[in-house]
Design an enzyme around this catalytic site. Structure first.
Site, PDB file in Angstrom:
ATOM      1  N   HIS A 133       0.870  -1.190   0.000  1.00 52.30           N
ATOM      2  CA  HIS A 133       0.000   0.000   0.000  1.00 52.30           C
ATOM      3  C   HIS A 133       0.898   1.228   0.000  1.00 52.30           C
ATOM      4  CE1 HIS A 133      -3.863   2.015   1.790  1.00 52.30           C
ATOM      5  NE2 HIS A 133      -3.154   2.892   1.104  1.00 52.30           N
ATOM      6  N   HIS A 135       1.380   4.855  -2.384  1.00 56.41           N
ATOM      7  CA  HIS A 135       1.017   5.731  -3.515  1.00 56.41           C
ATOM      8  C   HIS A 135       2.301   6.395  -4.003  1.00 56.41           C
ATOM      9  CE1 HIS A 135      -3.344   5.539  -2.518  1.00 56.41           C
ATOM     10  NE2 HIS A 135      -2.856   5.322  -1.304  1.00 56.41           N
ATOM     11  N   HIS A 178      -9.456   0.843  -1.573  1.00 56.25           N
ATOM     12  CA  HIS A 178      -9.438   1.497  -0.263  1.00 56.25           C
ATOM     13  C   HIS A 178     -10.868   1.425   0.280  1.00 56.25           C
ATOM     14  CE1 HIS A 178      -5.617   3.159  -1.471  1.00 56.25           C
ATOM     15  NE2 HIS A 178      -5.544   4.005  -0.453  1.00 56.25           N
ATOM     16  N   GLU A 180     -11.351   3.229   5.682  1.00 53.76           N
ATOM     17  CA  GLU A 180     -10.342   4.153   6.218  1.00 53.76           C
ATOM     18  C   GLU A 180     -11.125   5.226   6.988  1.00 53.76           C
ATOM     19  OE1 GLU A 180      -8.238   6.524   3.272  1.00 53.76           O
ATOM     20  OE2 GLU A 180      -6.622   7.029   4.669  1.00 53.76           O
ATOM     21  N   ASP A 210       1.719   3.952   2.887  1.00 49.37           N
ATOM     22  CA  ASP A 210       0.714   4.826   2.273  1.00 49.37           C
ATOM     23  C   ASP A 210       1.359   5.986   1.497  1.00 49.37           C
ATOM     24  OD1 ASP A 210      -1.886   5.404   1.606  1.00 49.37           O
ATOM     25  OD2 ASP A 210      -2.498   6.152   3.572  1.00 49.37           O
ATOM     26  N   ASP A 211       1.678   7.080   2.182  1.00 49.08           N
ATOM     27  CA  ASP A 211       2.256   8.276   1.538  1.00 49.08           C
ATOM     28  C   ASP A 211       3.426   8.740   2.386  1.00 49.08           C
ATOM     29  OD1 ASP A 211       0.043   8.893  -0.569  1.00 49.08           O
ATOM     30  OD2 ASP A 211      -1.045   8.579   1.317  1.00 49.08           O
TER      31      ASP A 211
HETATM   32  N1  ADE Z   1      -4.511   8.836  -1.915  1.00 45.36           N
HETATM   33  C1  ADE Z   1      -3.285   8.850  -1.376  1.00 45.36           C
HETATM   34  N2  ADE Z   1      -3.313   8.394  -0.122  1.00 45.36           N
HETATM   35  C2  ADE Z   1      -4.600   8.062   0.149  1.00 45.36           C
HETATM   36  C3  ADE Z   1      -5.266   7.520   1.279  1.00 45.36           C
HETATM   37  N3  ADE Z   1      -4.639   7.226   2.410  1.00 45.36           N
HETATM   38  N4  ADE Z   1      -6.598   7.333   1.190  1.00 45.36           N
HETATM   39  C4  ADE Z   1      -7.247   7.637   0.072  1.00 45.36           C
HETATM   40  N5  ADE Z   1      -6.665   8.131  -1.009  1.00 45.36           N
HETATM   41  C5  ADE Z   1      -5.351   8.348  -0.987  1.00 45.36           C
HETATM   42 ZN    ZN Z   2      -3.751   4.764   0.472  1.00 49.15          ZN
END
Ligand code: ADE
Ligand code: ZN
Length: 337
Positions: free
Chosen positions: A16, A18, A195, A198, A276-277
């Site tokens: 996971h 991005h 997703h 969340e 994630d990011d």
């Molecule tokens: N795009 C990038 N990170 C995300 C996340 N955690 N949830 C939804 N969209 C995303």
């Molecule tokens: Zn994500």
């Protein structure tokens, strides 16, 4: 062996991630200069200070704004290569990478530019760093199903992806909105993830499973509000790609100590740890493992189980999974676990 040494030594898959979320402030500035894109920040420190989020939307606004510096194939190559180098330092042996083509095509950047830059870096990363990878195209769920279908059409003409997923603003955009798109993707031989759970309710996870027939759920942390759903996840061993520090930064949980990852793991849900990011949340996958080991008192055996789960939940072929799992077993024996 300390937990920190074990985490560093464990072969891990990241499932996971991005790619646009790996844009570090330094690269944001470099690309902004290279492409003459003005940024609303005087310097790198100001960017880091701006990375404080109230919820998913407040993060997405800054994340999409950052994407404006990504224009050329070289930009996407550099972004992806920098992530793979950082992942290799964490002993990530395999990464399944999301990209958001609509974020770029809507700005006039051709799909082929995005795909070309990313896939060239993935090939070099496998050859030079030993990090294998798969690519997952995410549809922006706050855009229309028609836009997603057009994007799927373009993707099918170009090849190079293993799966499709759903990301961006969750609440108000249930998985079933994309039923026809996912049906088509599966009919064309693509795998599917989404997703869900969340910020959105457990109902969205049911829809992802029953209507979109996903292989994995990204995040899925709200499942513990629904006992029947937890039972289903355990029964079918549906992998959840959990991103603990993302959840704290986006205030899904007030603190890491309150995160439900350990509870889910101990109940038999197939959870994995991911970043994630990482550029926006200040932590790559190894740091997520370490924070959970501390904040949730994970044992060495549980850390090994999380690494095993990441390999088993990946799209790697069975024989390659087996090789990585045997390396984890060997490490366990070495550490007397
Ligand atoms: N795009 C990038 N990170 C995300 C996340 N955690 N949830 C939804 N969209 C995303
Ligand atoms: Zn994500």
């Amino acid at each position: 062996m300390t937990n920190a040494e074990l985490i560093a030594a464990l072969p891990k898959a990241e499932l996971h991630l991005h790619i646009e979320g790996t844009l570090e402030p330094e690269m944001l500035f470099d690309l902004g200069e290279r492409n003459r894109v003005e940024l609303p920040y005087p310097d790198v420190e100001a960017v880091r200070r701006a990375y404080v989020f109230e919820d998913l939307q407040s993060f997405l606004d800054i994340y999409y704004a950052g994407c404006r510096v990504l224009l050329t194939e070289q930009d996407f190559y550099d972004l992806t290569m920098a992530y793979l180098r950082r992942a290799a330092e964490d002993h990530v042996v395999h990464s399944e990478i999301f990209f958001d083509p609509q974020t770029h095509t809507e700005r006039g950047v051709p799909y082929e530019t995005v795909l070309g830059g990313i896939t060239a870096a993935l090939a070099d990363g496998e050859r030079d760093l030993g990090v294998s990878s798969r690519l997952i195209l995410c549809f922006l769920r706050d855009l229309s199903a028609e836009s997603a279908m057009e994007t799927l059409d373009t993707a099918l003409q170009n090849g190079g992806i293993t799966a499709v997923g759903l990301d961006s603003a969750e609440v108000g955009h249930p998985p079933e909105k994309f039923l026809a798109v996912f049906d088509r993707a599966r009919a064309e031989g693509l795998r599917t993830v989404a997703h869900a759970g969340e910020e959105g309710p457990p109902e969205y996870m049911w829809q992802a499973l029953d209507r979109l027939h996903v292989d994995r759920i990204d995040h899925g942390v709200r499942c513990t509000e629904d006992e029947q759903l937890v039972a289903r996840l355990i029964e079918e061993q549906v992998p959840l790609t959990v991103c603990p520090l993302s959840n704290v930064k986006l205030r899904v949980f007030d603190s890491l100590e309150q995160h439900n990852l350990a509870e889910m793991l101990r109940r038999g849900v197939r959870v994995t740890i991911n970043s994630d990011d990482p550029a926006y949340f200040g932590a790559y996958v190894g740091e997520n493992y370490a924070a959970c080991a501390d904040g949730l008192s994970l044992t060495a055996v549980e850390l090994m189980e999380l690494a095993r789960n990441s390999i088993r939940a990946s799209y790697l072929e069975a024989s390659t999974q087996q090789t990585h799992l045997e390396q984890i077993d060997a490490l366990g024996q070495q550490a007397n676990l």
